[in-house]
Write a protein that holds these residues in place. Structure first.
Motif, PDB file in Angstrom:
ATOM      1  N   GLY A  40       0.930  -1.044  -0.091  1.00  0.00           N
ATOM      2  CA  GLY A  40      -0.034   0.056  -0.186  1.00  0.00           C
ATOM      3  C   GLY A  40       0.764   1.188   0.098  1.00  0.00           C
ATOM      4  O   GLY A  40       2.186   1.139   0.195  1.00  0.00           O
ATOM      5  N   HIS A  41       0.165   2.342  -0.077  1.00  0.00           N
ATOM      6  CA  HIS A  41       1.129   3.703   0.015  1.00  0.00           C
ATOM      7  C   HIS A  41       1.259   4.219   1.384  1.00  0.00           C
ATOM      8  O   HIS A  41       0.959   3.628   2.089  1.00  0.00           O
ATOM      9  CB  HIS A  41      -0.005   4.642  -0.772  1.00  0.00           C
ATOM     10  CG  HIS A  41      -0.607   4.430  -2.180  1.00  0.00           C
ATOM     11  ND1 HIS A  41       0.294   4.664  -3.271  1.00  0.00           N
ATOM     12  CD2 HIS A  41      -1.771   4.161  -2.482  1.00  0.00           C
ATOM     13  CE1 HIS A  41      -0.343   4.475  -4.420  1.00  0.00           C
ATOM     14  NE2 HIS A  41      -1.397   4.012  -3.826  1.00  0.00           N
ATOM     15  N   VAL A  42       2.262   5.175   1.276  1.00  0.00           N
ATOM     16  CA  VAL A  42       2.527   5.704   2.498  1.00  0.00           C
ATOM     17  C   VAL A  42       1.762   7.254   2.289  1.00  0.00           C
ATOM     18  O   VAL A  42       1.987   7.699   1.245  1.00  0.00           O
ATOM     19  CB  VAL A  42       4.110   5.873   2.266  1.00  0.00           C
ATOM     20  CG1 VAL A  42       4.443   6.790   3.528  1.00  0.00           C
ATOM     21  CG2 VAL A  42       4.796   4.759   2.379  1.00  0.00           C
ATOM     22  N   THR A  72      -5.686   5.072  -5.833  1.00  0.00           N
ATOM     23  CA  THR A  72      -5.337   6.376  -5.389  1.00  0.00           C
ATOM     24  C   THR A  72      -5.998   6.562  -3.957  1.00  0.00           C
ATOM     25  O   THR A  72      -7.167   6.369  -3.869  1.00  0.00           O
ATOM     26  CB  THR A  72      -5.778   7.562  -6.479  1.00  0.00           C
ATOM     27  OG1 THR A  72      -5.073   7.295  -7.588  1.00  0.00           O
ATOM     28  CG2 THR A  72      -5.263   9.103  -5.729  1.00  0.00           C
ATOM     29  N   PRO A  73      -5.156   6.971  -3.068  1.00  0.00           N
ATOM     30  CA  PRO A  73      -5.811   7.261  -1.438  1.00  0.00           C
ATOM     31  C   PRO A  73      -6.876   8.343  -1.401  1.00  0.00           C
ATOM     32  O   PRO A  73      -6.680   9.320  -2.465  1.00  0.00           O
ATOM     33  CB  PRO A  73      -4.520   7.594  -0.802  1.00  0.00           C
ATOM     34  CG  PRO A  73      -3.235   6.913  -1.504  1.00  0.00           C
ATOM     35  CD  PRO A  73      -3.550   7.163  -2.967  1.00  0.00           C
ATOM     36  N   LEU A  87      -3.732   2.438   1.965  1.00  0.00           N
ATOM     37  CA  LEU A  87      -2.639   2.993   2.957  1.00  0.00           C
ATOM     38  C   LEU A  87      -2.319   2.146   3.759  1.00  0.00           C
ATOM     39  O   LEU A  87      -2.838   1.460   4.599  1.00  0.00           O
ATOM     40  CB  LEU A  87      -3.199   4.241   3.452  1.00  0.00           C
ATOM     41  CG  LEU A  87      -3.395   5.505   2.689  1.00  0.00           C
ATOM     42  CD1 LEU A  87      -4.160   6.703   3.489  1.00  0.00           C
ATOM     43  CD2 LEU A  87      -2.558   6.082   2.149  1.00  0.00           C
ATOM     44  N   ALA A  88      -0.711   1.749   3.705  1.00  0.00           N
ATOM     45  CA  ALA A  88      -0.131   0.737   4.507  1.00  0.00           C
ATOM     46  C   ALA A  88       0.625   1.614   5.795  1.00  0.00           C
ATOM     47  O   ALA A  88       0.914   0.879   6.816  1.00  0.00           O
ATOM     48  CB  ALA A  88       0.874   0.058   3.687  1.00  0.00           C
ATOM     49  N   GLN A 182       3.219   1.472  10.615  1.00  0.00           N
ATOM     50  CA  GLN A 182       2.585   0.409   9.979  1.00  0.00           C
ATOM     51  C   GLN A 182       1.366  -0.461  10.281  1.00  0.00           C
ATOM     52  O   GLN A 182       1.422  -0.798  11.339  1.00  0.00           O
ATOM     53  CB  GLN A 182       3.963  -0.677   9.524  1.00  0.00           C
ATOM     54  CG  GLN A 182       3.633  -1.759   8.712  1.00  0.00           C
ATOM     55  CD  GLN A 182       4.511  -2.685   8.271  1.00  0.00           C
ATOM     56  OE1 GLN A 182       5.967  -2.257   8.269  1.00  0.00           O
ATOM     57  NE2 GLN A 182       4.398  -3.779   7.740  1.00  0.00           N
ATOM     58  N   ARG A 183       0.517  -0.410   9.403  1.00  0.00           N
ATOM     59  CA  ARG A 183      -0.596  -1.359   9.602  1.00  0.00           C
ATOM     60  C   ARG A 183      -0.131  -3.081   9.908  1.00  0.00           C
ATOM     61  O   ARG A 183       0.835  -3.543   9.232  1.00  0.00           O
ATOM     62  CB  ARG A 183      -1.506  -1.820   8.397  1.00  0.00           C
ATOM     63  CG  ARG A 183      -2.420  -0.451   7.986  1.00  0.00           C
ATOM     64  CD  ARG A 183      -2.999  -1.205   7.003  1.00  0.00           C
ATOM     65  NE  ARG A 183      -3.629  -0.132   6.028  1.00  0.00           N
ATOM     66  CZ  ARG A 183      -4.969   0.240   6.592  1.00  0.00           C
ATOM     67  NH1 ARG A 183      -5.595  -0.584   7.503  1.00  0.00           N
ATOM     68  NH2 ARG A 183      -5.580   1.224   5.817  1.00  0.00           N
TER      69      ARG A 183
END
Length: 198
Positions: A40-42, A72-73, A87-88, A182-183
């Motif tokens: 996922g994204h940051v 896209t977030p 999002l991660a 982080q998840r």
């Protein structure tokens, strides 16, 4: 569904623990925490500016992985970032030179290949060698960047957001004040274990 996800997260944790012990840890080095790769994204707040998604200014290592193809977030209230499954990671730092941002460069650039790993000697960004374009080793893992272990000032299990059930995460607070979350579904267990190993 959640029970199955928890079971899989536990199995991945066991694999990481075993693989690092067999082929990555140095002699007498003790693993504190091996984070799994998160896809996922940051989202990053750097110097008060939002980067959604965060795009690194540097190419920390050449990788063979394709760019991440995550949606896209969404622009959600910051405290609800875990409500967006694309999002991660979440980063907060005063400057782009902060430890959390340097780590975010790897996490954002590698399309889920980089793993954040903390031992009693170092904090490292570790990649499976097969994902590195020009590895300088035939070992199973490549260590792309590392910091002294004491760069980690605090480690916490957190539940950001207002969702139910909550989405747990592991939050690193670094000596320079920057943070990276982080998840991780089994964050409470991993954080307790990491702190007990110090």
């Amino acid at each position: 569904m959640r029970a199955q996800e928890l079971k899989q997260a536990g199995e991945v944790d066991e694999i990481i623990e075993r693989d690092y012990a067999k082929v990555w840890l140095r002699k007498k080095e003790r693993l504190l925490l091996g984070c799994p790769p998160a896809h996922g994204h940051v989202v990053a707040w750097v110097g008060g500016t939002l980067h959604l998604p965060y795009a690194p200014a540097r190419e920390p290592v050449k990788v063979t992985t394709a760019p991440g193809r995550w949606p896209t977030p969404a622009r959600l209230p910051d405290e609800d970032w875990t409500d967006d499954p694309s999002l991660a990671y979440r980063v907060e730092a005063a400057a782009p030179t902060a430890v959390a941002v340097r780590i975010a460069d790897h996490l954002a650039f590698s399309a889920g290949a980089a793993r954040l790993t903390w031992t009693d000697r170092r904090l490292a960004l570790v990649y499976p060698t097969k994902f590195v374009a020009e590895p300088d080793t035939k070992d199973f893992f490549v260590t792309a960047e590392e910091f002294p272990a004491d760069v980690v000032a605090r480690l916490d299990a957190v539940t950001p957001g207002r969702s139910f059930p909550p989405e747990p995460g592991i939050r690193f607070t670094f000596a320079d004040g920057s943070t990276l979350t982080q998840r991780d579904l089994v964050a409470p267990m991993k954080v307790r274990r990491a702190l007990s190993r110090r």
